[in-house]
Design an enzyme around this catalytic site. Structure first.
Site, mmCIF file in Angstrom:
data_model
loop_
_atom_site.group_PDB
_atom_site.id
_atom_site.type_symbol
_atom_site.label_atom_id
_atom_site.label_comp_id
_atom_site.label_asym_id
_atom_site.label_seq_id
_atom_site.Cartn_x
_atom_site.Cartn_y
_atom_site.Cartn_z
ATOM 1 N N ASP A 131 84.432 98.857 35.204
ATOM 2 C CA ASP A 131 83.395 97.880 34.838
ATOM 3 C C ASP A 131 82.417 98.166 34.434
ATOM 4 O O ASP A 131 81.926 99.600 34.494
ATOM 5 C CB ASP A 131 83.290 97.137 36.182
ATOM 6 C CG ASP A 131 83.120 95.482 35.937
ATOM 7 O OD1 ASP A 131 82.703 95.147 34.982
ATOM 8 O OD2 ASP A 131 82.958 94.822 36.995
ATOM 9 N N ASP A 200 83.277 86.760 32.233
ATOM 10 C CA ASP A 200 83.814 86.355 33.441
ATOM 11 C C ASP A 200 84.077 84.790 33.115
ATOM 12 O O ASP A 200 83.190 84.093 32.853
ATOM 13 C CB ASP A 200 82.996 86.687 34.886
ATOM 14 C CG ASP A 200 83.305 87.964 35.314
ATOM 15 O OD1 ASP A 200 83.465 88.870 34.311
ATOM 16 O OD2 ASP A 200 82.817 88.328 36.377
HETATM 17 C C1 GLA Z 1 82.876 92.157 36.938
HETATM 18 C C2 GLA Z 1 83.894 91.993 36.132
HETATM 19 C C3 GLA Z 1 85.269 90.971 36.930
HETATM 20 C C4 GLA Z 1 85.163 91.542 38.549
HETATM 21 C C5 GLA Z 1 83.887 91.741 39.023
HETATM 22 C C6 GLA Z 1 83.901 92.542 40.527
HETATM 23 O O1 GLA Z 1 81.872 90.854 37.112
HETATM 24 O O2 GLA Z 1 83.814 91.413 34.914
HETATM 25 O O3 GLA Z 1 86.338 90.810 36.382
HETATM 26 O O4 GLA Z 1 86.020 92.900 38.343
HETATM 27 O O5 GLA Z 1 82.935 92.596 38.325
HETATM 28 O O6 GLA Z 1 82.735 92.724 41.082
#
Ligand code: GLA
Length: 380
Positions: A131, A200
């Site tokens: 990430d 997201d």
């Molecule tokens: C980010 C990623 C998500 C998830 C969260 C976890 O927002 O884009 O897919 O993995 O972190 O904290």
């Protein structure tokens, strides 16, 4: 032992802990979800990778500098969990971040790329999601962060032959003033298997379902040149916290239709023990999965008014066509067969969800806002 081909050349299919459980995860929960993947028939349909997302790690590394799991959540350790997931015939994935912290403020992999790759190898991990959540030095810029993702990827590929490397360099670029999203996507495609190209999906609600699906489609449609077998644009997970999110079955079908045309990974992020039978049927639809696994992202689309037709070769013959209403109200449109890449004067259309077949000389639809229609169209 896992039986699926690995690494897959098509977009990865599986399950992730994130949208349904966030950080409320544990060894027993993940194992129960893995068992549900098998007992529901989803694993047999192709959903074979069980991914632990953020929230698994202890707040500090061990005395040897290694990442370690939260002992209350994972008392048996990650290797034992991976072994049990493998024993079910499934693959096992884990999560970390490129900077010093994850999005949940747990230790990230910054300055530990080689060490963490080795730890994941020791744990027999098959899939690693990296990430982008900050925790980078103030001097970091597009070149250095791109290089970090490249180096970490190389460490992973060296330590874990066949690993699937999933990363969020483009999300870093999306969130960083002055960074170039398309350069990040371009460099992502060089040494990783999948890279997130849209934000997201949160917040999740019925009202946010179709605007999210449409905005993710718009972000991805023009990126088909970067997708190829083993390297896919990633639109984020499917069925996010379904049905608790409030999404309807039609919302789920709309998302899956777009994700399949776009050859995005299909990683279910719902509590599998609560998935209704109709949703299981939609997720496991073999024709939908064949379209998702066709080996190519949609590279051709045509728009009439507010309705867009996404077209790509259907591996079962003819063209896979996803008609989608991009507007905010009901819309009607008509497409000729030649617009859909069909040269004969008549065609048969099979509705992927109902299996109903109709014969026509052109395709006319009326769709509600955000609604899709997914068809296999074959010249007769
Ligand atoms: C980010 C990623 C998500 C998830 C969260 C976890 O927002 O884009 O897919 O993995 O972190 O904290």
């Amino acid at each position: 032992m896992p039986t699926s081909a690995w690494p897959p050349s098509g977009p990865v299919m599986g399950w992730s802990s994130w949208y349904a459980f966030r950080t409320a995860i544990s060894e027993s929960l993940v194992l129960a979800q893995a068992q549900a993947l098998v007992s529901s028939g989803l694993a047999a349909a192709g959903y074979t990778c069980v991914n632990l997302d953020d929230g698994w790690a202890a707040p500090a590394r061990d005395s040897g500098g290694r990442l370690q799991p939260d002992p209350a959540k994972f008392p048996g350790g990650i290797r034992a969990l991976a072994d049990q997931v493998h024993a079910l015939g499934l693959r096992f994935g884990i999560y970390t971040a490129i900077g010093t912290r994850t999005c949940q403020n747990l230790p990230g992999s910054w300055a530990h790329y080689g060490r963490d790759a080795q730890t994941f190898a020791d744990w027999d991990v098959d899939f690693v999601k990296v990430d982008s959540c900050g925790g980078l030095p103030t001097w970091a810029n597009q070149d250095t962060v791109t290089e970090d993702f490249r180096i970490f990827g190389n460490c992973l590929y060296d330590a874990i032959p066949g690993v699937v490397y999933s990363q969020e360099l483009p999300i870093w670029a999306l969130n960083t003033a002055g960074a170039s999203f398309s350069n990040a996507v371009q460099s992502s495609s060089v040494n990783s298997n999948m890279w997130r190209v849209a934000p997201d999906e949160s917040p999740l609600s019925q009202a946010s379902a179709y605007p999210m699906v449409l905005s993710h489609l718009a972000a991805d449609l023009h990126l088909h040149g970067y997708a190829s077998p083993g390297h896919w644009n990633d639109l984020d997970m499917v069925a996010p916290n379904y049905p608790a999110s409030g999404w309807t079955l039609a919302d789920l079908q709309n998302q899956l239709a777009v994700w399949a045309l776009e050859a995005s990974p299909l990683i279910i992020s719902a509590d599998l023990s609560r998935l209704p039978v109709d949703a299981l049927g939609v997720l496991a639809n073999p024709h939908l999965i064949a379209i998702g696994q066709s080996g190519a992202q949609c590279a051709y689309s045509v728009t009439e008014g507010n309705v867009e037709a996404l077209v790509k070769t259907d591996p079962r013959g003819g063209q896979a066509v996803c008609l989608v209403n991009l507007g905010t109200g009901t819309a009607s449109a008509a497409f000729t067969l030649s617009q859909l890449g069909i040269s004969s004067p008549k065609a048969s259309g099979t509705d992927i969800w109902s299996g109903r077949v109709t014969t026509f000389s052109g395709v006319s639809v009326t769709l509600a806002a955000g609604q899709t229609r997914l068809l296999q169209v074959q010249g007769t």
